[in-house]
Design a protein around this motif. Sequence first.
Motif, PDB file in Angstrom:
ATOM      1  N   VAL A 131     -21.289 -12.749  -7.214  1.00 33.74           N
ATOM      2  CA  VAL A 131     -21.204 -12.653  -5.757  1.00 33.74           C
ATOM      3  C   VAL A 131     -22.414 -13.330  -5.109  1.00 33.74           C
ATOM      4  CG1 VAL A 131     -21.159 -11.085  -3.783  1.00 33.74           C
ATOM      5  CG2 VAL A 131     -19.829 -10.551  -5.841  1.00 33.74           C
ATOM      6  N   ARG A 132     -22.122 -14.205  -4.136  1.00 35.72           N
ATOM      7  CA  ARG A 132     -23.193 -14.869  -3.389  1.00 35.72           C
ATOM      8  C   ARG A 132     -23.322 -14.286  -1.979  1.00 35.72           C
ATOM      9  NH1 ARG A 132     -24.117 -21.360  -3.429  1.00 35.72           N
ATOM     10  NH2 ARG A 132     -23.946 -20.898  -5.665  1.00 35.72           N
ATOM     11  N   SER A 133     -22.225 -13.794  -1.427  1.00 36.73           N
ATOM     12  CA  SER A 133     -22.305 -13.115  -0.134  1.00 36.73           C
ATOM     13  C   SER A 133     -21.135 -12.157  -0.005  1.00 36.73           C
ATOM     14  CB  SER A 133     -22.300 -14.114   1.034  1.00 36.73           C
ATOM     15  OG  SER A 133     -21.033 -14.707   1.194  1.00 36.73           O
ATOM     16  N   VAL A 134     -21.327 -11.137   0.815  1.00 37.40           N
ATOM     17  CA  VAL A 134     -20.291 -10.140   1.050  1.00 37.40           C
ATOM     18  C   VAL A 134     -20.166  -9.915   2.549  1.00 37.40           C
ATOM     19  CG1 VAL A 134     -21.983  -8.288   0.657  1.00 37.40           C
ATOM     20  CG2 VAL A 134     -19.550  -7.773   0.560  1.00 37.40           C
ATOM     21  N   GLU A 135     -18.936  -9.930   3.047  1.00 34.84           N
ATOM     22  CA  GLU A 135     -18.645  -9.651   4.452  1.00 34.84           C
ATOM     23  C   GLU A 135     -17.968  -8.292   4.530  1.00 34.84           C
ATOM     24  OE1 GLU A 135     -16.595 -12.608   7.354  1.00 34.84           O
ATOM     25  OE2 GLU A 135     -15.021 -11.199   6.743  1.00 34.84           O
ATOM     26  N   LEU A 136     -18.432  -7.434   5.434  1.00 32.92           N
ATOM     27  CA  LEU A 136     -17.852  -6.101   5.522  1.00 32.92           C
ATOM     28  C   LEU A 136     -17.840  -5.599   6.951  1.00 32.92           C
ATOM     29  CD1 LEU A 136     -20.405  -3.445   4.235  1.00 32.92           C
ATOM     30  CD2 LEU A 136     -21.009  -5.840   4.460  1.00 32.92           C
ATOM     31  N   VAL A 137     -16.909  -4.689   7.195  1.00 31.39           N
ATOM     32  CA  VAL A 137     -16.822  -3.999   8.479  1.00 31.39           C
ATOM     33  C   VAL A 137     -17.617  -2.716   8.367  1.00 31.39           C
ATOM     34  CG1 VAL A 137     -15.286  -2.881  10.131  1.00 31.39           C
ATOM     35  CG2 VAL A 137     -14.557  -4.987   8.988  1.00 31.39           C
ATOM     36  N   THR A 138     -18.605  -2.559   9.237  1.00 32.94           N
ATOM     37  CA  THR A 138     -19.448  -1.370   9.203  1.00 32.94           C
ATOM     38  C   THR A 138     -18.864  -0.280  10.097  1.00 32.94           C
ATOM     39  OG1 THR A 138     -20.850  -2.366  10.905  1.00 32.94           O
ATOM     40  CG2 THR A 138     -21.533  -2.642   8.610  1.00 32.94           C
ATOM     41  N   ALA A 139     -19.532   0.865  10.132  1.00 33.03           N
ATOM     42  CA  ALA A 139     -18.958   2.058  10.747  1.00 33.03           C
ATOM     43  C   ALA A 139     -18.634   1.895  12.231  1.00 33.03           C
ATOM     44  CB  ALA A 139     -19.899   3.240  10.546  1.00 33.03           C
ATOM     45  N   ASP A 140     -19.374   1.042  12.934  1.00 30.99           N
ATOM     46  CA  ASP A 140     -19.113   0.841  14.360  1.00 30.99           C
ATOM     47  C   ASP A 140     -18.096  -0.268  14.623  1.00 30.99           C
ATOM     48  OD1 ASP A 140     -20.634  -1.311  13.616  1.00 30.99           O
ATOM     49  OD2 ASP A 140     -22.177  -1.048  15.147  1.00 30.99           O
ATOM     50  N   GLY A 141     -17.495  -0.779  13.541  1.00 34.43           N
ATOM     51  CA  GLY A 141     -16.499  -1.841  13.691  1.00 34.43           C
ATOM     52  C   GLY A 141     -17.086  -3.230  13.680  1.00 34.43           C
ATOM     53  N   ALA A 142     -18.398  -3.363  13.527  1.00 34.55           N
ATOM     54  CA  ALA A 142     -19.029  -4.680  13.488  1.00 34.55           C
ATOM     55  C   ALA A 142     -18.697  -5.394  12.185  1.00 34.55           C
ATOM     56  CB  ALA A 142     -20.539  -4.545  13.644  1.00 34.55           C
ATOM     57  N   LEU A 143     -18.678  -6.713  12.241  1.00 36.44           N
ATOM     58  CA  LEU A 143     -18.439  -7.541  11.063  1.00 36.44           C
ATOM     59  C   LEU A 143     -19.782  -8.120  10.631  1.00 36.44           C
ATOM     60  CD1 LEU A 143     -16.028  -8.472   9.313  1.00 36.44           C
ATOM     61  CD2 LEU A 143     -15.940 -10.541  10.710  1.00 36.44           C
ATOM     62  N   VAL A 144     -20.226  -7.759   9.430  1.00 35.18           N
ATOM     63  CA  VAL A 144     -21.564  -8.098   8.954  1.00 35.18           C
ATOM     64  C   VAL A 144     -21.450  -8.886   7.655  1.00 35.18           C
ATOM     65  CG1 VAL A 144     -23.743  -7.150   8.096  1.00 35.18           C
ATOM     66  CG2 VAL A 144     -22.585  -6.068  10.026  1.00 35.18           C
ATOM     67  N   THR A 145     -22.271  -9.923   7.510  1.00 37.29           N
ATOM     68  CA  THR A 145     -22.339 -10.691   6.270  1.00 37.29           C
ATOM     69  C   THR A 145     -23.727 -10.541   5.661  1.00 37.29           C
ATOM     70  OG1 THR A 145     -20.723 -12.322   7.041  1.00 37.29           O
ATOM     71  CG2 THR A 145     -22.140 -12.979   5.212  1.00 37.29           C
ATOM     72  N   VAL A 146     -23.773 -10.195   4.384  1.00 38.28           N
ATOM     73  CA  VAL A 146     -25.034 -10.058   3.653  1.00 38.28           C
ATOM     74  C   VAL A 146     -25.038 -11.106   2.548  1.00 38.28           C
ATOM     75  CG1 VAL A 146     -26.562  -8.515   2.385  1.00 38.28           C
ATOM     76  CG2 VAL A 146     -25.011  -7.575   4.115  1.00 38.28           C
ATOM     77  N   GLU A 147     -26.041 -11.952   2.540  1.00 38.35           N
ATOM     78  CA  GLU A 147     -26.090 -13.070   1.609  1.00 38.35           C
ATOM     79  C   GLU A 147     -27.166 -12.877   0.551  1.00 38.35           C
ATOM     80  OE1 GLU A 147     -26.674 -16.521   4.046  1.00 38.35           O
ATOM     81  OE2 GLU A 147     -24.553 -16.605   4.637  1.00 38.35           O
ATOM     82  N   ARG A 148     -26.923 -13.502  -0.603  1.00 39.80           N
ATOM     83  CA  ARG A 148     -27.918 -13.490  -1.669  1.00 39.80           C
ATOM     84  C   ARG A 148     -29.251 -13.994  -1.122  1.00 39.80           C
ATOM     85  NH1 ARG A 148     -26.040 -16.926  -6.523  1.00 39.80           N
ATOM     86  NH2 ARG A 148     -24.600 -15.178  -6.848  1.00 39.80           N
ATOM     87  N   GLY A 149     -30.311 -13.286  -1.440  1.00 41.15           N
ATOM     88  CA  GLY A 149     -31.634 -13.605  -0.911  1.00 41.15           C
ATOM     89  C   GLY A 149     -32.086 -12.626   0.141  1.00 41.15           C
ATOM     90  N   ALA A 150     -31.133 -11.971   0.813  1.00 45.01           N
ATOM     91  CA  ALA A 150     -31.488 -10.939   1.791  1.00 45.01           C
ATOM     92  C   ALA A 150     -32.002  -9.701   1.057  1.00 45.01           C
ATOM     93  CB  ALA A 150     -30.279 -10.587   2.643  1.00 45.01           C
ATOM     94  N   ALA A 151     -32.905  -8.979   1.682  1.00 44.40           N
ATOM     95  CA  ALA A 151     -33.518  -7.821   1.037  1.00 44.40           C
ATOM     96  C   ALA A 151     -32.491  -6.771   0.630  1.00 44.40           C
ATOM     97  CB  ALA A 151     -34.567  -7.213   1.967  1.00 44.40           C
ATOM     98  N   GLU A 152     -31.439  -6.618   1.442  1.00 45.29           N
ATOM     99  CA  GLU A 152     -30.437  -5.584   1.169  1.00 45.29           C
ATOM    100  C   GLU A 152     -29.314  -6.056   0.249  1.00 45.29           C
ATOM    101  OE1 GLU A 152     -29.305  -7.277   5.295  1.00 45.29           O
ATOM    102  OE2 GLU A 152     -31.100  -6.989   4.044  1.00 45.29           O
ATOM    103  N   PHE A 153     -29.301  -7.343  -0.090  1.00 45.25           N
ATOM    104  CA  PHE A 153     -28.186  -7.885  -0.868  1.00 45.25           C
ATOM    105  C   PHE A 153     -27.976  -7.168  -2.207  1.00 45.25           C
ATOM    106  CE2 PHE A 153     -26.524 -10.800  -4.101  1.00 45.25           C
ATOM    107  CZ  PHE A 153     -25.316 -11.164  -3.526  1.00 45.25           C
TER     108      PHE A 153
END
Length: 416
Positions: A131-153
């Motif tokens: 996995v290089r990046s993951v896109e997800l819908v968070t609890a408030d309905g926002a669409l968030v993308t987390v990419e490799r290299g990010a602290a939370e990835f």
Amino acid sequence: MTVAATNWAGNIAFGAERFHEPRSVGELRRIVAGSRSVRAVGTGHSFNAIADTTGDLVSVAGLPRVVGLDERAGTVTVSAGLRFGELAEVLDRSGLALHNLGSLPHISVAGACATGTHGSGVANGCLAAAVRSVELVTADGALVTVERGAAEFPGAVVSLGALGVVTRLTLDVVPAFEVRQWVYEGLPTAVLRERFDEVMAAAYSVSLFTAWRTDRIDQVWLKARGGADAPGAWLGAVLADGPRHPVPGCPPEPCTRQLGVPGRWHTRLPHFRPDFTPSSGDELQSEYFVARANAVAAFDALDAVRARISPALQIGEIRTVAADDLWLSPAYKRDCVAFHFTWHPDAAAAAGAVEAVEEALSTFTARPHWGKVFAMTPEAIRESYPRWEDFCRLLGEFDPAGTFRNEFVARHFHAR
């Protein structure tokens, strides 16, 4: 409303009040934003209540199909509900491949990655390692993308569905390759003990099948990239004279082609073919990951209690998985040997056998597969994951109200 009411095996009846199969990411975002409790379900191949909820159960299988190749970047972006069998065929037509595949091509990409599901091979990481990046819908309905290299990835890939509903994943791809598969029978366990590393490194992917009843490994499945023809005898094992199914007494037709016949990567790396249901679902499964350095000692510990394991067992499988850096991956920061157990569909008998397995592995800091049957305490599991507190902190950041925190998640993690 078309989401299944039970998991694949039928041992978990989902307790959701409402079932959803949204047809767009926008619809999914509205469902999540309007829910107080929501969980996502993939193909239902988990054997515990990890996907259950008392609120809204959401399947992403109905989202628009996405397979976006970027050959220059060496990636493919896929919709979360896509199954590995479907993805593999598209990739292969473009001359591309994934580094590894699990036993079943029937499982969803998102579900497999979220639970740390894997294939086999001393140099092959779990499926989520691609996995290089993951896109997800968070609890408030926002669409968030987390990419490799990010602290939370590293915490957002194998996340057990606890951070949000995954909609897309971008995966690393490699050039397509051919594989030949052979099955050997009757490997002496004495040889395995003496030459474990040699056995497991004998091919690109190696699986040992044992019923834990004798002093021989029933079958060794070798999946090799190229190379010479296999000898008739190998380390005391004998080459099978025809196709085999790993479960004794089952016909081999659902299994991928054997006998050394060359085939594309996706037609050999899985044990089962996508056009066959591998079994009726009448089974339970458990799996435990131990540091590969302790493989022989762990094998001996399990062998010592085989009389307590074997009556409940259909078949066991032993594989290796390379280390990765994903916080909740069972292979986090250590090369692993995975001991897999397919139990008969008798919950009481399986529970007794699981108790024996966990007692035997208690000194090896074993990590259970998140999506299978286990009885280890949250405290014992927490001790085996150095980044457990970091994941709890991530839970608090992504889901402060606990929208995705079902009973399974709440039992094992607390939000910081």
